[in-house]
Design a protein around this motif. Sequence first.
Motif, short mmCIF file in Angstrom:
data_model
loop_
_atom_site.label_atom_id
_atom_site.label_comp_id
_atom_site.label_asym_id
_atom_site.label_seq_id
_atom_site.Cartn_x
_atom_site.Cartn_y
_atom_site.Cartn_z
N CYS A 25 38.11 22.14 52.55
CA CYS A 25 39.41 22.76 52.40
C CYS A 25 39.68 22.94 50.91
CB CYS A 25 40.47 21.85 53.02
SG CYS A 25 42.07 22.67 53.22
N ASP A 64 42.74 22.88 49.39
CA ASP A 64 44.04 22.42 48.88
C ASP A 64 43.96 21.42 47.73
OD1 ASP A 64 43.16 20.56 50.91
OD2 ASP A 64 45.15 19.67 50.88
N TYR A 108 38.61 20.44 62.39
CA TYR A 108 40.01 20.03 62.56
C TYR A 108 40.61 21.11 63.46
CZ TYR A 108 39.90 16.78 58.51
OH TYR A 108 39.65 15.77 57.62
N PHE A 149 53.88 13.60 58.62
CA PHE A 149 53.09 12.37 58.53
C PHE A 149 51.99 12.44 57.47
CE2 PHE A 149 55.06 11.91 62.69
CZ PHE A 149 55.39 10.56 62.74
N ARG A 186 49.51 13.39 50.28
CA ARG A 186 49.79 14.31 49.16
C ARG A 186 49.76 13.52 47.85
NH1 ARG A 186 52.62 18.65 52.30
NH2 ARG A 186 51.02 18.88 53.90
N ARG A 196 52.98 24.21 54.98
CA ARG A 196 51.79 24.87 55.53
C ARG A 196 52.06 25.47 56.90
NH1 ARG A 196 48.51 22.88 51.70
NH2 ARG A 196 48.22 20.65 51.35
N GLN A 244 49.14 25.76 59.72
CA GLN A 244 49.01 24.60 60.60
C GLN A 244 49.94 24.78 61.80
OE1 GLN A 244 49.77 21.28 57.97
NE2 GLN A 244 47.72 21.39 57.09
N LYS A 253 45.04 16.01 65.09
CA LYS A 253 45.63 15.37 63.91
C LYS A 253 47.05 15.83 63.73
CE LYS A 253 44.89 15.41 59.00
NZ LYS A 253 44.30 16.15 57.94
N TYR A 266 42.74 11.64 64.18
CA TYR A 266 42.93 11.18 62.81
C TYR A 266 44.25 10.42 62.71
CZ TYR A 266 42.33 11.71 57.65
OH TYR A 266 42.13 11.51 56.30
N TYR A 320 42.22 4.83 57.90
CA TYR A 320 42.08 4.13 56.62
C TYR A 320 41.80 2.65 56.83
CZ TYR A 320 43.83 8.61 55.07
OH TYR A 320 43.96 9.97 54.88
C1 PBG Z 1 43.82 19.05 54.00
C2 PBG Z 1 44.02 17.72 54.62
C3 PBG Z 1 45.23 17.01 54.70
C4 PBG Z 1 44.93 15.82 55.35
C5 PBG Z 1 43.58 15.80 55.62
N1 PBG Z 1 43.04 17.00 55.18
C6 PBG Z 1 46.57 17.32 54.18
C7 PBG Z 1 47.31 18.48 54.67
O1 PBG Z 1 46.90 19.18 55.58
O2 PBG Z 1 48.38 18.72 54.11
C8 PBG Z 1 45.93 14.73 55.67
C9 PBG Z 1 45.35 13.39 55.95
C10 PBG Z 1 46.34 12.29 55.95
O3 PBG Z 1 47.58 12.50 55.89
O4 PBG Z 1 45.89 11.13 56.02
N2 PBG Z 1 42.73 19.05 53.10
#
Ligand code: PBG
Length: 361
Positions: A147, A149, A220, A228, A233, A244, A248, A275, A298, A340
Motif C-alpha cells: 500500500c 499510504d 485485504y 479502530f 496512524r 479513506r 475503504q 479487517k 486482523y 500485535y
Molecule cells: C494501510 C493499512 C492500515 C492498517 C493496515 N494497513 C491503515 C489504514 O487503512 O488506514 C491498519 C492496521 C491497524 O490499525 O492495526 N496500509
Amino acid sequence: MTRPASPAQPASDAQPASSALPALPDVPGPIERPRRLRSSSAMRSLVRETTLRPADLVLPMFVREGAREDRPVSSMPGVVQHTEDSLLRAAEQAVERGVGGLMLFGVPERKDPVGSGATDPDGVLNRALARLRSELGDATVLMADLCLDEFTDHGHCGVLDAAGHVDNDATLARYREMALSQAEAGAHLLGPSGMMDGQVAAVRDALDAAGCADVGIFAYTAKYASAFYGPFREAVDSSLTGDRRTYQQDPANAREALRELALDVAEGADLVMVKPGLPYLDVLTQVVEASPVPVGAYQVSGEYAMIEAAAANGWIDRDRTVLESLLAFRRAGASTVLTYYASEVADWFTTGLPDHLREFA
Ligand code: PBG
C-alpha cells in the motif's frame, strides 16, 4: 409445570433453604443438563470446539528508516517502531516461538506524492524484507503490506489525480511496481491493503509476468473505513488529513464484503482478510462461509489499544481478555489472526500457559 412465585430471594446457588418459604411442589428437574459438560477443567477441555496455536497468529511489525533505537508507539503500549537490527531480533524471537508469519510495515524518512520509497529497493520496507528473508529463509512466512499510504506525503493509499482524488487505475500501476519490489526483496506473501478496484488482478499479473508465480497474495478483501485504525496512524507517522471513505468499505455494509470476496478470489487471491476484527465478526463469519480460500482476520491497532487501556486501569484481566479475543476469531472461522499480541501469546504457549490461562490450552 411452573413453580409458584416465591417471595423475593437473592439468586445464588449458595442460598440456604429458608423454613419460612412455602414448600415447593414436587416438579421434575430439567431434561437437558448442559452444565454436565462444564463440570471440571478436564471435562471442559474434552469438549472444547476451538483451539488456538502460535502458528495461527501473524505478527504485524513496524520498521523505521534511519532509526538508531526503538521508538515506542504511545497509543499501543508494548509496540515499537523497530530499527533494522531490532526488527531482526524481534522477528527471530517470534519465529522461535512458533508464530505463523510476520507482516511488515515501513515508516520512511521521506515521502512524496507517488510514494517513491515504496518501490526503491533501498527503501525501508524493501530493505527490511530482504534482510529478514536472507536471515530467516523459509522458516517463516514473510508478508509485506502492499500500500502507498506510508510512503505518500498526502497519506492516501494511492496516487491523486489533478483534482486531488485518489486515481484508481494510476494507483494500480504503482501497486504493480511495488509488488515487484517486494517480491524481489523476498516477501512470500504480498498484502494489498489499499482497497483499489482490480488490485489483486493487477498484482497477480505483474508477478506472473515477472516470473514470480510462487509469490502469493494475502488480500485485504473486506477492509472497512474504521476509526479502530487510530493508533496505527501514529505507528506509521501517517500524513493523512482526510479519510479513506471513497475506497475503504462503509461500516454499515456486509453484502459488499461478499462482492469483494468474489472479486478477490476471481482475481487470484491466495488468502483473504477481514479487517478490523472483533467489531466485524459477523462479516468474518459470512466471508468464511463463502470463501474457497483461507480467511484471515486482523485485530487492529484500536482493538489492541482498548484492551491495553482497560487493563492499565485494572478494569479487565489483560491476559484472559487477549486470549478470549483471539479465540473469538478462531471460533468465527478465521484460519489466521493478525495480532500485535502474536509473539507474546506464542511465548505463553511455548513456555506453558500459566494457571489462570490453562482453559485456553
Ligand atoms: C494501510 C493499512 C492500515 C492498517 C493496515 N494497513 C491503515 C489504514 O487503512 O488506514 C491498519 C492496521 C491497524 O490499525 O492495526 N496500509
